[in-house]
Design an enzyme around this catalytic site. Structure first.
Site, PDB file in Angstrom:
ATOM      1  N   ASN A  23       6.720 -39.158 -19.506  1.00 19.14           N
ATOM      2  CA  ASN A  23       7.045 -40.574 -19.347  1.00 19.14           C
ATOM      3  C   ASN A  23       8.112 -40.819 -18.289  1.00 19.14           C
ATOM      4  OD1 ASN A  23       5.157 -41.295 -21.257  1.00 19.14           O
ATOM      5  ND2 ASN A  23       6.624 -41.371 -22.939  1.00 19.14           N
ATOM      6  N   CYS A 126      -4.366 -45.061 -24.206  1.00 19.60           N
ATOM      7  CA  CYS A 126      -4.610 -44.898 -25.643  1.00 19.60           C
ATOM      8  C   CYS A 126      -5.018 -46.218 -26.283  1.00 19.60           C
ATOM      9  CB  CYS A 126      -3.353 -44.376 -26.338  1.00 19.60           C
ATOM     10  SG  CYS A 126      -2.951 -42.668 -25.970  1.00 19.60           S
TER      11      CYS A 126
END
Length: 432
Positions: A23, A126
């Site tokens: 991230n 996702c």
């Protein structure tokens, strides 16, 4: 599709190297679009999402060179990549690449700031509920951009003279919007103030890299970030921080198996909220010269309540793993998800393994059971999939985790790292 076969019940013992933070790496890679110089990133994890971002940057004309592994005091520090966007070949981020990963929208701010225009497909990733790009769009509009959504694309253009600094107040904390606007503001005219900005370590890491490239940024790590725009940025060398989500994941894997592991490269300051909550569950964190050592305090795992919150609170990306850990606790645990909707899709799969979980809206009540039982289970998203791996490590018998391509998006060589600490598991490659 590949699957993982796990035979549970073996305590994890040994050391696990923590990879560079995915991230952090994704916005750092996008930052190369802000300069015609070379941005060198060390400690780059080898993940499917990193490959997707590399393919997207190549579409924009970025020259990408992988230079093996850098060596440091702690051994391998991950791959080193050189990113050079000498010229921007295209300002369009197409659907076929962006649909694979929501973080692809992070090219919007840099492209718009440097080129004055950008056409970016609405993102994928996702399937865990809506993550609208509204905050990104409204922030760029406050900086003078004209933006429309047409045919599934965000089509943006900067005003004559480029983006202008502005005061932008986020109605809710957004990591992606903070990153996108911080990058855009680095090349905007004048000063930008981001209020109610995200405070995650990945934000601070991006700021450090941008500062090395010549940006003027103050306040990263607080909820007020001030950026003074520059006419141009230069290349730089930056080492990506270790992955705090991977750190928390392996800490919980060690705890649920009753083992003891040293997490090499991990930083306690990045997971203080996690360590505090796990301490209440009778799990100890000890800082070592190499990183962190994790083990149960007295052999008992106590139930503790958790609510996900923006940093410095408990991260939503560890909620599923925490639920798996609590499945075998003494007592009960209430786990509340306050960041994303629809992020309890792992509950039915954990229930197949004998977990006792009742969902009430945004909360799940986990009543501990003496032992989980192996079963075939299905991964639905990145963090849900690793929660099933954690459960499988502690379960009696064999667990088969299907659709593990989700795992490869966020965990580097997970089965190798766990097997090295005594886990009995292997990847089964499907040829059909």
């Amino acid at each position: 599709m590949d699957k993982l076969r796990i035979r549970g019940g073996r305590p994890l013992k040994g050391s696990i190297p923590i990879s560079g933070a995915k991230n952090a790496a994704l916005p750092l890679m996008a930052a190369c679009l802000l300069t015609d110089g070379t941005l060198t990133l060390a400690n780059l994890p080898h993940l499917a999402d990193i490959t997707t971002m590399a393919n997207l940057l190549a579409q924009h004309g970025v020259d990408i060179r992988l230079n093996g592994h850098a060596q440091g005091g702690g051994g391998s520090q991950g791959r080193v990549v050189e990113l050079t966007a000498a010229t921007i070949a295209s300002t369009t981020a197409p659907y076929d690449l962006v649909r694979k990963m929501r973080a692809s929208v992070l090219v919007l701010g840099p492209l718009l700031a440097r080129c004055g225009q950008a056409k970016v497909s609405l993102p994928g990733g996702c399937a865990i509920g809506p993550r609208p790009v509204d905050l990104h769009i409204k922030g760029l509009q406050a900086m003078g951009a004209s933006i429309e959504i047409d045919g599934g694309y965000v089509i943006a253009s900067a005003p004559a003279g480029g983006l202008r600094g502005a005061e932008i107040v986020f109605p809710q904390v957004s990591v992606g919007a903070t990153e996108n606007l911080m990058m855009a503001a680095a090349l905007a005219k004048g000063e930008t103030l981001l209020v109610n900005a995200a405070r995650e370590p990945e934000i601070t890491d991006l700021a450090h890299c941008l500062i090395a490239m010549g940006a003027e940024i103050e306040g990263a790590g607080t909820d007020r970030i001030r950026i003074r725009g520059r006419d141009r940025l230069s290349g730089a060398h930056h080492t990506i921080i270790p992955d705090r989500i991977e750190t928390g994941t392996f800490a919980m894997a060690a705890a649920i198996t009753g083992g003891e592991v040293e997490l090499v490269g991990a930083r306690l300051e990045h997971i203080k909220s996690v360590a505090k909550i796990l301490s209440g569950a009778e799990i100890d964190f000890e800082e070592t010269e190499a990183g962190l050592r994790v083990r149960r305090r007295n052999g008992v795992l106590l139930g503790v309540d958790v609510m996900t919150e923006p940093f410095p609170g408990f991260p939503t990306d560890l909620q599923a793993q925490m639920m798996a850990l609590m499945c075998t606790c003494t007592g009960a645990a209430m786990i509340t998800e306050s960041i994303f909707e629809n992020r309890f899709m792992h509950v039915p799969e954990l229930a197949r393994m004998g977990a006792n979980i009742t969902v009430h809206g945004a909360s799940a009540l986990v009543r501990g059971v003496p032992r989980l039982t192996g079963a075939p289970v299905m991964a639905t998203d990145l963090r849900a999939s690793v929660s099933l791996v954690i459960a499988g490590l502690a379960a009696a018998g064999e667990t088969v985790v299907n659709r593990i391509y989700h795992l490869d998006r966020g965990y580097e060589r997970i089965e190798e790292k766990l097997v090295a600490c005594g886990a009995d598991m292997e990847r089964v490659r499907e040829t059909d």
